[in-house]
Design an enzyme around this catalytic site. Structure first.
Site, PDB file in Angstrom:
ATOM      1  N   GLY A 156       0.796  -1.218   0.000  1.00 46.02           N
ATOM      2  CA  GLY A 156       0.000   0.000   0.000  1.00 46.02           C
ATOM      3  C   GLY A 156       0.826   1.265   0.000  1.00 46.02           C
ATOM      4  N   ASP A 157       2.140   1.133   0.119  1.00 48.74           N
ATOM      5  CA  ASP A 157       3.030   2.293   0.135  1.00 48.74           C
ATOM      6  C   ASP A 157       3.355   2.712  -1.299  1.00 48.74           C
ATOM      7  OD1 ASP A 157       5.279   3.630   2.219  1.00 48.74           O
ATOM      8  OD2 ASP A 157       5.864   3.599   0.119  1.00 48.74           O
ATOM      9  N   PHE A 158       3.012   3.946  -1.660  1.00 48.99           N
ATOM     10  CA  PHE A 158       3.219   4.376  -3.040  1.00 48.99           C
ATOM     11  C   PHE A 158       4.702   4.415  -3.404  1.00 48.99           C
ATOM     12  CE2 PHE A 158       3.843   7.678  -6.305  1.00 48.99           C
ATOM     13  CZ  PHE A 158       3.125   7.075  -7.332  1.00 48.99           C
TER      14      PHE A 158
END
Length: 203
Positions: A156-158
């Site tokens: 979920g970390d861009f």
């Protein structure tokens, strides 16, 4: 099982693909910074809340002002502050609520930060996400940088997605759903692979 160092994990990752080998050669062994003491975990989590969805410099300035509100950053002191000083220091309403809820959970004993190191990754995530405003990303950052768990894959970390795409020459970063299975090749060192993906964004 003997504890694996970040250097050993980095070297092992370099064997997984040419792309990862290039990142390891370019950036050297992964570095996670000093490991926080058990007594510092409440402050670490509070800082992570302050940093959510903000660029580092802006978040650092806000956290600096927040931290100045009380000499000792412990749950009862934060609860005694209440909402107004935290908002005045620059925290959003949502982050203020999250920080106070974290303090309340710790003060009431429903969240025991000292015992998190004895839990599995999923159990840690389940414990932390009972706090309002603390999601999977914050829990995963805690797992990686505070508990030093080497096999966390924060899809979920861009930054991780962007770095993976850049390193592989993609025109668009993968979605979380696309990135999830791509991390399997990096087991059991997916946290370290994520570190190299972050570094890959540093053009």
């Amino acid at each position: 099982m003997a504890k694996v160092s970040l250097t050993e994990a980095s070297l092992a990752l370099g064997e997984t693909s040419k792309v990862m080998a290039g990142l390891v050669e370019r950036f050297g062994p992964a570095r996670f910074g000093p490991k926080p003491a058990v007594g510092e975990r409440f402050e670490v989590l509070s800082r992570e809340i302050a940093y959510q969805q903000l660029a580092g410099k802006a978040a650092g300035a806000i956290w600096g002002r927040v931290r100045e509100q009380t000499p000792e950053w412990v749950p009862d002191a934060v609860l005694s502050l209440g909402e107004e000083p935290l908002r005045g220091a620059g925290l959003s309403g949502a982050k203020t609520r999250a920080m106070l809820d974290l303090a309340a959970h710790c003060e009431q004993g429903s969240l025991d930060l000292a015992r998190l190191g004895r839990l599995s990754n999923q159990e840690v995530i389940d414990q932390l996400t009972q706090v309002w405003g603390v999601g999977t990303w914050t829990a995963q950052m805690f797992l990686i940088f505070s508990l030093r768990r080497l096999d966390v894959w924060p899809v979920g970390d861009f930054g991780v997605r962007k770095g993976y795409g850049l390193a592989h020459g993609w025109t668009e970063p993968p979605t979380p759903e696309e990135l999830e299975p791509l991390g399997d090749q990096f087991r059991p060192y997916r946290s370290v692979a994520a570190w190299y993906c972050w570094r890959a964004t540093e053009v």
